[in-house]
Write a protein that holds these residues in place. Structure first.
Motif, PDB file in Angstrom:
ATOM      1  N   LEU A  78       0.846  -1.193   0.000  1.00 26.20           N
ATOM      2  CA  LEU A  78       0.000   0.000   0.000  1.00 26.20           C
ATOM      3  C   LEU A  78       0.884   1.247   0.000  1.00 26.20           C
ATOM      4  CD1 LEU A  78      -2.817  -0.974   2.539  1.00 26.20           C
ATOM      5  CD2 LEU A  78      -2.789  -1.237   0.039  1.00 26.20           C
ATOM      6  N   LYS A 130      -5.242 -10.189  -1.557  1.00 24.34           N
ATOM      7  CA  LYS A 130      -5.500  -8.760  -1.765  1.00 24.34           C
ATOM      8  C   LYS A 130      -6.271  -8.174  -0.583  1.00 24.34           C
ATOM      9  CE  LYS A 130      -7.361  -9.531  -5.781  1.00 24.34           C
ATOM     10  NZ  LYS A 130      -8.071  -9.371  -7.074  1.00 24.34           N
ATOM     11  N   SER A 131      -7.269  -8.897  -0.099  1.00 24.10           N
ATOM     12  CA  SER A 131      -8.046  -8.424   1.055  1.00 24.10           C
ATOM     13  C   SER A 131      -7.160  -8.307   2.287  1.00 24.10           C
ATOM     14  CB  SER A 131      -9.204  -9.391   1.339  1.00 24.10           C
ATOM     15  OG  SER A 131     -10.134  -9.391   0.276  1.00 24.10           O
ATOM     16  N   LEU A 145      -4.021  -7.658   2.358  1.00 20.73           N
ATOM     17  CA  LEU A 145      -3.188  -6.463   2.184  1.00 20.73           C
ATOM     18  C   LEU A 145      -3.978  -5.205   2.536  1.00 20.73           C
ATOM     19  CD1 LEU A 145      -0.576  -5.080   1.168  1.00 20.73           C
ATOM     20  CD2 LEU A 145      -1.585  -5.113  -1.129  1.00 20.73           C
ATOM     21  N   GLN A 146      -5.184  -5.122   2.016  1.00 21.06           N
ATOM     22  CA  GLN A 146      -6.014  -3.939   2.268  1.00 21.06           C
ATOM     23  C   GLN A 146      -6.411  -3.805   3.733  1.00 21.06           C
ATOM     24  OE1 GLN A 146      -8.834  -5.084  -0.943  1.00 21.06           O
ATOM     25  NE2 GLN A 146      -8.550  -3.016  -1.753  1.00 21.06           N
ATOM     26  N   ASN A 147      -6.545  -4.945   4.417  1.00 16.34           N
ATOM     27  CA  ASN A 147      -6.956  -4.936   5.822  1.00 16.34           C
ATOM     28  C   ASN A 147      -5.774  -4.827   6.787  1.00 16.34           C
ATOM     29  OD1 ASN A 147      -9.613  -5.256   5.009  1.00 16.34           O
ATOM     30  ND2 ASN A 147      -9.551  -7.499   5.152  1.00 16.34           N
ATOM     31  N   THR A 159      -2.968  -3.131  -9.110  1.00 17.53           N
ATOM     32  CA  THR A 159      -2.727  -1.754  -8.660  1.00 17.53           C
ATOM     33  C   THR A 159      -3.454  -0.723  -9.518  1.00 17.53           C
ATOM     34  OG1 THR A 159      -0.662  -1.735  -9.946  1.00 17.53           O
ATOM     35  CG2 THR A 159      -0.499  -2.274  -7.612  1.00 17.53           C
ATOM     36  N   GLU A 178      -7.895  -2.700  -8.975  1.00 14.28           N
ATOM     37  CA  GLU A 178      -8.516  -3.344  -7.815  1.00 14.28           C
ATOM     38  C   GLU A 178      -8.060  -2.749  -6.477  1.00 14.28           C
ATOM     39  OE1 GLU A 178      -9.472  -7.784  -9.505  1.00 14.28           O
ATOM     40  OE2 GLU A 178      -7.507  -7.469  -8.604  1.00 14.28           O
ATOM     41  N   VAL A 179      -6.781  -2.622  -6.294  1.00 10.29           N
ATOM     42  CA  VAL A 179      -6.247  -2.021  -5.069  1.00 10.29           C
ATOM     43  C   VAL A 179      -5.594  -0.710  -5.500  1.00 10.29           C
ATOM     44  CG1 VAL A 179      -4.766  -2.343  -3.047  1.00 10.29           C
ATOM     45  CG2 VAL A 179      -5.839  -4.323  -4.138  1.00 10.29           C
ATOM     46  N   THR A 180      -6.407   0.302  -5.699  1.00  6.49           N
ATOM     47  CA  THR A 180      -5.923   1.534  -6.320  1.00  6.49           C
ATOM     48  C   THR A 180      -4.989   2.336  -5.414  1.00  6.49           C
ATOM     49  OG1 THR A 180      -7.971   2.625  -5.628  1.00  6.49           O
ATOM     50  CG2 THR A 180      -7.887   1.752  -7.873  1.00  6.49           C
ATOM     51  N   ASP A 181      -4.977   1.995  -4.113  1.00  5.73           N
ATOM     52  CA  ASP A 181      -3.996   2.634  -3.224  1.00  5.73           C
ATOM     53  C   ASP A 181      -2.767   1.742  -3.059  1.00  5.73           C
ATOM     54  OD1 ASP A 181      -5.419   0.708  -1.840  1.00  5.73           O
ATOM     55  OD2 ASP A 181      -5.371   1.788   0.077  1.00  5.73           O
ATOM     56  N   GLY A 182      -2.657   0.761  -3.944  1.00  6.42           N
ATOM     57  CA  GLY A 182      -1.509  -0.123  -3.934  1.00  6.42           C
ATOM     58  C   GLY A 182      -0.457   0.338  -4.924  1.00  6.42           C
TER      59      GLY A 182
END
Length: 294
Positions: free
Chosen positions: A153, A204-205, A207-209, A226, A229-233
């Motif tokens: 992140l 992915k979840s 990482l986000q959590n 990036t 899906e995980v745009t703050d990645g």
């Protein structure tokens, strides 16, 4: 005891037939005849559209569910869109099967290369060719050269990593059974045990959590994750190939499959005529570069 003249003639004829049969059986075969009878020969088993497939006249192709981008578009393997979907149909065409003859099947990633008879003719699912996996299944020649990459992140300690040494104290995660997880364990060798997940979605979840500091996936997947899906990645970097040879994805087949040589020939033909490069440019062109972690 003497035989009658008619009996003698019958015996002579029978002996001649036996000698002729022996001579024919022992006669040298032409090279073409020998090749035609050889197991897995192109003359017999690679006839266009007439392979010894699981379902006569059909080609059964497997992949995991969900089917991720950029390998498959919109989780629809049968669409022909996405790199691996397009490659599967290109291979099918080389083998003599049109799109309508291709049947898709859902098979979990780990099950694709686990020991045991397969329900598919070949599986296409970012499966890296390895000596260990070859003990249980056959592979075609490689259809894509790949590298593994690290995602974190933005703004985190992990995102600032510049080297493998910078990753060692982090909590890293990857999908179970993948070379991504192997790179964590064998290349990074972190001081904290790696987290293994059944699916990339779970990684992915995590990482986000904040359950892991970073995850490892193949480079094209990292670019898609990036971007969409995980745009703050952010992609921290990619690993160098290990052992001096590129990591390659291959099509997975039954161990000892009669189709292996045919499918390999199809992949080789697509590489030689530029089809694989064209499809890579079309579907994976955004996955071009990332810093190398050493």
């Amino acid at each position: 005891m003497h035989l009658a003249p008619r009996a003698l003639r019958r015996a002579a004829v029978a002996a001649s037939i036996a000698l002729l049969a022996t001579a024919v059986g022992c006669a040298p075969q032409s090279e073409d005849d020998a090749n035609a009878k050889a197991s897995g020969s192109t003359g017999t088993t690679c006839a266009k559209g007439k392979l010894a497939t699981k379902s006569s006249g059909k080609l059964t192709v497997a992949t995991d569910e969900p089917a991720y981008e950029p390998w498959f578009k919109d989780d629809k393997p049968a669409s022909g869109k996405g790199f691996e979907s397009a490659v599967a149909y290109a291979v099918a065409k080389q083998l003599g099967y049109d799109n309508s003859a291709v049947v898709w099947q859902s098979v979990p990633f780990n099950k694709a290369f686990a020991p045991g008879e397969k329900t598919f003719d070949f599986d296409i699912n970012q499966v890296s060719i390895s000596a260990e996996r070859k003990k249980a299944v056959d592979f075609s020649s490689g259809y894509y050269d790949v590298r593994q990459a690290v995602i974190a992140l933005k703004g985190t300690k992990a995102a600032k990593a510049k080297s493998i040494a910078d990753l060692k104290g982090l909590k890293l995660g990857a999908q179970v059974g993948t070379t991504s997880l192997n790179y964590i364990e064998d290349v990074v060798k972190p001081t904290r045990e790696a987290a293994a997940y059944a699916k990339n979605d779970q990684a992915k979840s995590a990482l986000q959590n904040g359950q892991v500091d970073a995850i490892v996936v193949d480079l094209p997947t990292a670019f898609y994750i990036t971007a969409a899906e995980v745009t703050d990645g952010t992609i921290v970097g990619q690993f160098e190939n290990q052992g001096g040879t590129p990591e390659q994805f291959g099509l997975v087949l039954d161990k000892g499959s009669a189709l292996t040589s045919c499918v390999t020939a199809a992949v080789d033909a697509l590489r030689k005529d530029g089809t694989l490069a064209k499809l890579e440019q079309e579907w994976l062109s955004d996955a071009v570069d990332a810093p190398v972690l050493k």
